[in-house]
Design a protein around this motif. Structure first.
Motif, mmCIF file in Angstrom:
data_model
loop_
_atom_site.group_PDB
_atom_site.id
_atom_site.type_symbol
_atom_site.label_atom_id
_atom_site.label_comp_id
_atom_site.label_asym_id
_atom_site.label_seq_id
_atom_site.Cartn_x
_atom_site.Cartn_y
_atom_site.Cartn_z
ATOM 1 N N VAL A 106 1.173 -0.906 -0.173
ATOM 2 C CA VAL A 106 -0.288 -0.111 0.628
ATOM 3 C C VAL A 106 0.895 1.462 -0.149
ATOM 4 C CG1 VAL A 106 -2.111 0.702 0.771
ATOM 5 C CG2 VAL A 106 -1.461 -0.770 1.086
ATOM 6 N N LEU A 107 1.138 2.180 -1.309
ATOM 7 C CA LEU A 107 1.869 3.478 -1.340
ATOM 8 C C LEU A 107 0.345 4.477 -1.395
ATOM 9 C CD1 LEU A 107 4.210 2.682 -4.089
ATOM 10 C CD2 LEU A 107 4.736 2.060 -1.777
ATOM 11 N N LEU A 108 1.265 5.265 -0.294
ATOM 12 C CA LEU A 108 0.002 6.117 0.259
ATOM 13 C C LEU A 108 0.858 8.015 -0.038
ATOM 14 C CD1 LEU A 108 -1.363 4.939 3.927
ATOM 15 C CD2 LEU A 108 -2.679 5.379 1.299
ATOM 16 N N THR A 109 0.116 8.404 -0.480
ATOM 17 C CA THR A 109 0.629 10.223 -0.336
ATOM 18 C C THR A 109 -0.217 10.998 1.032
ATOM 19 O OG1 THR A 109 -1.054 10.776 -1.781
ATOM 20 C CG2 THR A 109 0.589 10.009 -2.753
ATOM 21 N N HIS A 110 0.608 12.100 1.392
ATOM 22 C CA HIS A 110 -0.879 12.731 1.949
ATOM 23 C C HIS A 110 -2.090 13.055 1.448
ATOM 24 C CE1 HIS A 110 -1.875 16.485 4.681
ATOM 25 N NE2 HIS A 110 -0.824 15.797 5.631
ATOM 26 N N ASN A 124 -11.028 1.413 4.258
ATOM 27 C CA ASN A 124 -11.443 0.553 4.154
ATOM 28 C C ASN A 124 -11.106 -0.968 3.018
ATOM 29 O OD1 ASN A 124 -13.922 1.708 4.916
ATOM 30 N ND2 ASN A 124 -14.750 2.521 3.007
ATOM 31 N N THR A 125 -9.801 -0.546 2.159
ATOM 32 C CA THR A 125 -9.171 -0.945 2.078
ATOM 33 C C THR A 125 -8.114 -1.898 3.404
ATOM 34 O OG1 THR A 125 -8.732 0.547 -0.027
ATOM 35 C CG2 THR A 125 -7.164 -1.907 0.340
ATOM 36 N N LEU A 126 -7.455 -0.881 3.954
ATOM 37 C CA LEU A 126 -6.431 -1.518 4.995
ATOM 38 C C LEU A 126 -7.579 -2.509 5.709
ATOM 39 C CD1 LEU A 126 -4.613 1.735 6.180
ATOM 40 C CD2 LEU A 126 -3.427 -0.810 4.460
ATOM 41 N N VAL A 127 -8.748 -2.292 6.217
ATOM 42 C CA VAL A 127 -9.917 -3.244 6.570
ATOM 43 C C VAL A 127 -10.232 -4.181 6.597
ATOM 44 C CG1 VAL A 127 -11.823 -3.103 7.808
ATOM 45 C CG2 VAL A 127 -10.501 -0.760 8.660
#
Length: 358
Positions: A106-110, A124-127
């Motif tokens: 999972v790559l995230l930006t601010h 929701n994706t993480l859960v």
């Protein structure tokens, strides 16, 4: 008693910094990564949900691109991160597979966490991944986002992920045993428990910067402020120690425990407080500060002494006292231009429902 409660943790975020993942050349250390993954896998098999926030992508890409030392140009750092991220994930995938566990990148930006719909989608994706027994492996999207590379922001990222879910505990594993008083002197001491982060503690942190860490201890205190105010505990401990996670989650005296606020902020309040780059600042007088902090009131026009920035209605703003100390954040109901003209009467500039005391 405070540490006893850690036995009840069911969902935790573990952050691994570059210093604890790499060797003296700042390239991934397979043996060290293997023992850390084994610890995380043991907690997953004990029935806990675990999310991993990892650094180390730049180091993993340096060798492939022929760098002996960490580059300084942003574009070169981003190139290393782009190559290194896939290599890092390949290593994690292999190591977790040995324990029968599936991982997800999972790559995230601010911006992913600031925009409300994307914020909820990320949660929701993480859960959903956790529900399927997967270990999410999270990193800043370094190839396109320079903030983490420049400022060492994975400590902050791990705190935001913890608040996003929310998790029950954030563990930051680093190269030292915790927050250390008299670091580098003859009588160093690990501070076992922190209940409040004040100026004196921040001075101690500035003396505990690690040469292998981009963020150092100061950014870890910033992370602690986020999770403590959210009502979630945090522990800083040494990732070089075997069984360190087991000791922490057994309530044993390991590392530095940051004690959370007694009540947990609701999800929307966490989003307002921590997931935005504020667009402006409202400076309020003492009467307004007292009304907001102690009486749970909304912010009214007469209490505003000064307005800075160029923001629109619906933007998040900082709320500071006349000394410039930020004590709250909120969503402005009016633009900066409307507030500056001082023609607002009988309205709430920041409604109490859209305001968080920090």
């Amino acid at each position: 008693m405070q540490r006893e409660q850690l036995k009840n943790v069911t969902r935790l975020v573990v952050k691994l910094g570059t210093g604890v993942l790499t060797d003296s050349r700042r390239q991934p250390d397979p043996a060290q990564m293997e023992q850390l993954v084994a610890q995380i896998a043991a907690q997953r098999k004990a029935g806990r949900e675990v999310l991993l926030v990892t650094s180390g992508a730049v180091g993993a890409g340096m060798g492939a691109l022929g760098y002996d030392r960490r580059p300084t140009e942003l574009s070169e750092l981003q190139a290393c991160a782009a190559v290194g991220q896939s290599r890092l994930m390949a290593m994690y995938e292999q190591l977790f597979a040995a324990h029968g566990l599936v991982v997800a990148q999972v790559l995230l930006t601010h911006e992913d966490l600031e925009h409300h719909d994307r914020h909820l989608n990320a949660r929701n994706t993480l859960v959903t991944l956790l529900r399927h027994g997967v270990v999410p492996i999270i990193n800043e999207n370094d190839a396109v986002s320079f903030a983490e590379i420049k400022f060492g922001d994975n400590d902050r990222l791990s705190a935001l992920v913890t608040a996003l879910l929310p998790a029950d505990l954030l563990v930051i594993l680093t190269t030292v045993d915790g927050l250390i008083e008299n670091f580098g002197k003859a009588d160093p001491r690990t501070i076992p428990v922190v209940e409040k982060i004040d100026a004196a503690l921040e001075r101690i942190a500035r003396g505990t910067q690690s040469p292998t860490s981009v963020g150092g201890m100061t950014s870890k205190l910033q992370a602690a402020k986020i999770v403590m105010r959210s009502g979630i505990p945090m522990v800083i401990a040494s990732g070089r120690k075997k069984h360190v996670l087991e000791r922490i989650l057994s309530g044993e005296p390991e590392g530095t425990l940051f004690v959370p606020a007694p009540t947990r902020l609701r999800g929307r309040k966490r989003w307002i407080a921590f997931f935005h780059h504020p667009r402006g600042t409202l400076y309020v007088d003492e009467g307004a500060r007292t009304a907001l902090r102690e009486r749970g009131k909304s912010l009214l026009p007469p209490g505003i002494a000064r307005c800075e920035g160029d923001f629109e209605a619906g933007d998040v703003v900082r709320i500071c006292d006349l000394d410039g100390t930020e004590f709250a954040r909120g969503i402005a109901s009016f633009s900066a231009e409307q507030i500056r003209y001082r023609q607002l009467r009988g309205v709430e500039v920041v409604h109490r429902d859209n305001l968080v005391i920090l």
